[in-house]
Structures are given as structure tokens and as C-alpha cells.
Design an enzyme around this catalytic site. Sequence first.
Site, PDB file in Angstrom:
ATOM      1  N   ASP A 284       0.858  -1.190   0.000  1.00 16.67           N
ATOM      2  CA  ASP A 284       0.000   0.000   0.000  1.00 16.67           C
ATOM      3  C   ASP A 284       0.888   1.231   0.000  1.00 16.67           C
ATOM      4  O   ASP A 284       1.639   1.456   0.935  1.00 16.67           O
ATOM      5  CB  ASP A 284      -0.914  -0.014   1.234  1.00 16.67           C
ATOM      6  CG  ASP A 284      -2.096   0.936   1.092  1.00 16.67           C
ATOM      7  OD1 ASP A 284      -1.983   1.918   0.320  1.00 16.67           O
ATOM      8  OD2 ASP A 284      -3.125   0.711   1.745  1.00 16.67           O
ATOM      9  N   ARG A 286      -0.347   4.324  -0.358  1.00 17.65           N
ATOM     10  CA  ARG A 286      -1.187   5.505  -0.181  1.00 17.65           C
ATOM     11  C   ARG A 286      -0.721   6.363   0.989  1.00 17.65           C
ATOM     12  O   ARG A 286      -0.105   5.878   1.926  1.00 17.65           O
ATOM     13  CB  ARG A 286      -2.651   5.088   0.045  1.00 17.65           C
ATOM     14  CG  ARG A 286      -3.302   4.573  -1.213  1.00 17.65           C
ATOM     15  CD  ARG A 286      -4.708   4.123  -0.955  1.00 17.65           C
ATOM     16  NE  ARG A 286      -4.756   3.004  -0.015  1.00 17.65           N
ATOM     17  CZ  ARG A 286      -5.881   2.401   0.330  1.00 17.65           C
ATOM     18  NH1 ARG A 286      -7.030   2.806  -0.164  1.00 17.65           N
ATOM     19  NH2 ARG A 286      -5.850   1.388   1.170  1.00 17.65           N
TER      20      ARG A 286
END
Length: 366
Positions: A284, A286
Site C-alpha cells: 500500500d 497511499r
Amino acid sequence: MGTTPASADQAMISAAESVLRAGGSIAFDDDPQGALYAAVDAVGLVAWRAWDRSDVELALVLTGARARALGIVVGAADCIALSVTEADDVEAIAGRRNRPPSVEGREARKATSAARAAIALAKRAGLLPALLESPSRMLAPTLRLPSVGMLQATEAAEALDIDVEVSLPNAYTDAARLFAFRSAVSPVEHLALTIGAVEQVAVPLCRLHSECLTGDVLGSLRCDCGEQLNAALTRMAAEGAGVLVYLRQEGRGIGLLNKLRAYELQERGLDTLDANTHLGFHTDERDFAVAATILQRLGIGRVRLLTNNPDKVEMLQRHGVAIAEREPLCVAANRHNQAYLQTKARRSGHLFRAVAEDRSRLPLGA
Ligand SMILES: [Zn+2]
């Protein structure tokens, strides 16, 4: 308009991303090695096609994740460099082409701090984190950056302001307003959609949604993004207030093209997280800090967060937004995204059990 003026460093970083995307090369003034870096995943391969003929020893800089996926022993290194010759299929090793890469017996060395900074720039540019490194001082880079540390310094200073605010009546409600936020260091605009008089609600519902073109717009059933978006807005409209922060970080922050590459790998049997690491990314990538800034700009300091992802709660709190409550967001699985949802639950700690229990509280999307 309230946009924060770009510092010279921010302008340089944006320029470096463009140079890498277009196939040019970059170098850092304070890199003792004086190396040039060019992205393997560039649209054109201008820089390193020239290097092929330059008779210098080239290296391929990869993330530790990509190296491990190739079976190269790298320990816990987050970034490595491999010597490569003209005979090597660099695009296959980098994961740009689905050809079997041959890296047997190849030894990796630790990447320099300049190489790591260049990898961070490639990721920001939406490119695969794989770069050719040329130690030649005979070649001139397309762009010279003043320092390896400038990227981190600029990230810390990133500021966002509301650039445009408009009314956006939509399928859920007439009482919606859209706010666009522009950043000096990113070419994309983040958005916030408020529903109702959100400023008059003590603790409004809030959803952080990361852009998913295939799910949000094309109705893809490979993930649950489109349905989650629909469920969140339906719920806010039913309650009469809420705020949706729409973050332009496609594919868990790896970009649209790389997400589609990961889909291609999934068709060959990898799960959603392994496909990302196979391409050299973290599972991830983000960044939810920007969401906290957006909420603060809207004057919202305390929310009820609609999410199944405990990381979002933690990250918003860490960046100064109080979470009064986490409310699960439920969407039904379909035969295409079942494995994806199971992976999210099993490997990323998403709380789908809580969702099932609370199902009755949540109006599902139309
Ligand atoms: Zn999606």
C-alpha cells in the site's frame, strides 16, 4: 486563489518527474558518485538507449520488493543495484514486460542515497520503481537536481489549499458542494464533496476514498471501490450530511497503469498484495496525511469515519483529525472480487467481520 506558491525545489521535483516519464535522465549535485538515472518504464527510452553505446558499466536500481520477487538475495534492503550489460533484458527484470527475466547468480549491492531518491521520484511519477544508473561523468543529465535530500524536505512542506468550490447536485442529493485542492508538488487535484450543511454537524460522517478509475467509473467488479463510493454517498445523503474526501491515489497509490499491470499479474495467479510487491511497490503506497490536511482546510476536526480499514483511523488521528467513531462500510461481495476482499481481510487487517455484524445499520447502495 489560495494556492501555495511553489518553491523552487517543488518546481524542480515536478520537472524531474516529467523528465523521468519522458525518458530523460536526472542527477544530483551532491551525489559523490555523480550517477545519472533514467526510468526503465519511461515513455521513450531516450537516455539509456544512448548509454548503451557509451561503454560504461550500467546498473539497474530496483526496490527490495522487486529484487525479492526475482529471487535475488537482498536481506532487508529496500533498494538495491544490479550490474547489467547490453545483453540483459532490462525491461523484463524491471517488470515492465511479461518476459521471463534472467537474473541467476546476479549479485546485488546496496543502492546509494541518490538511487533511492531517484526511485522515490519514479514512484511519484507513476512509473515502475526501476532505474538504469550510469556512473559516467562524461554524459550530461537532462536535469540536474541540487540535492538528494530535497524530496523529503519538500514532502514535509507540502501544503494544499482550496482552489475552487462549486455546487455539485448529484444523483444522491441536491445539497452537495465540491472542493478542489491543488498542490504545488503533484499534478493531480484532490477533491472533497460535502453533503448538506456539514459545518453545522458536530461530528459528521466522513469517508476517505482513493480514486479507482476502473471501479468508480467503469463499474469494475474486480474490486469493491465503486460500490463503496456509492454506499458512502448514499449513507451521507440519507443522514443529510457528510464529507467524502476523494484522493487521487489510484491503485493504492501505484498509479493506473501499474494497477492494470498488477491485474495482469493477478490473472497469472498472484493475489492483490503480492502483485504490487512483484512490481516493486509496497502493498500500500497511499498517503492519508493529505486527507487530514483537506479536512482541516474544510474546518472539520472531528469525524465519524466510514471505513473497514483500521490504518485510516490511525493515520487520520496521527495527523490531527479526531475520530469519534469508526463506522463500518458494507458492500456485498461478488464472484469477481471475493478473493480480493478475502486478501484485504486476511493480509491487510480489514475488518469485514464487524461489517457483517453491523450490516443491518447500513443502507446499501441502490
Ligand atoms: Zn478499485
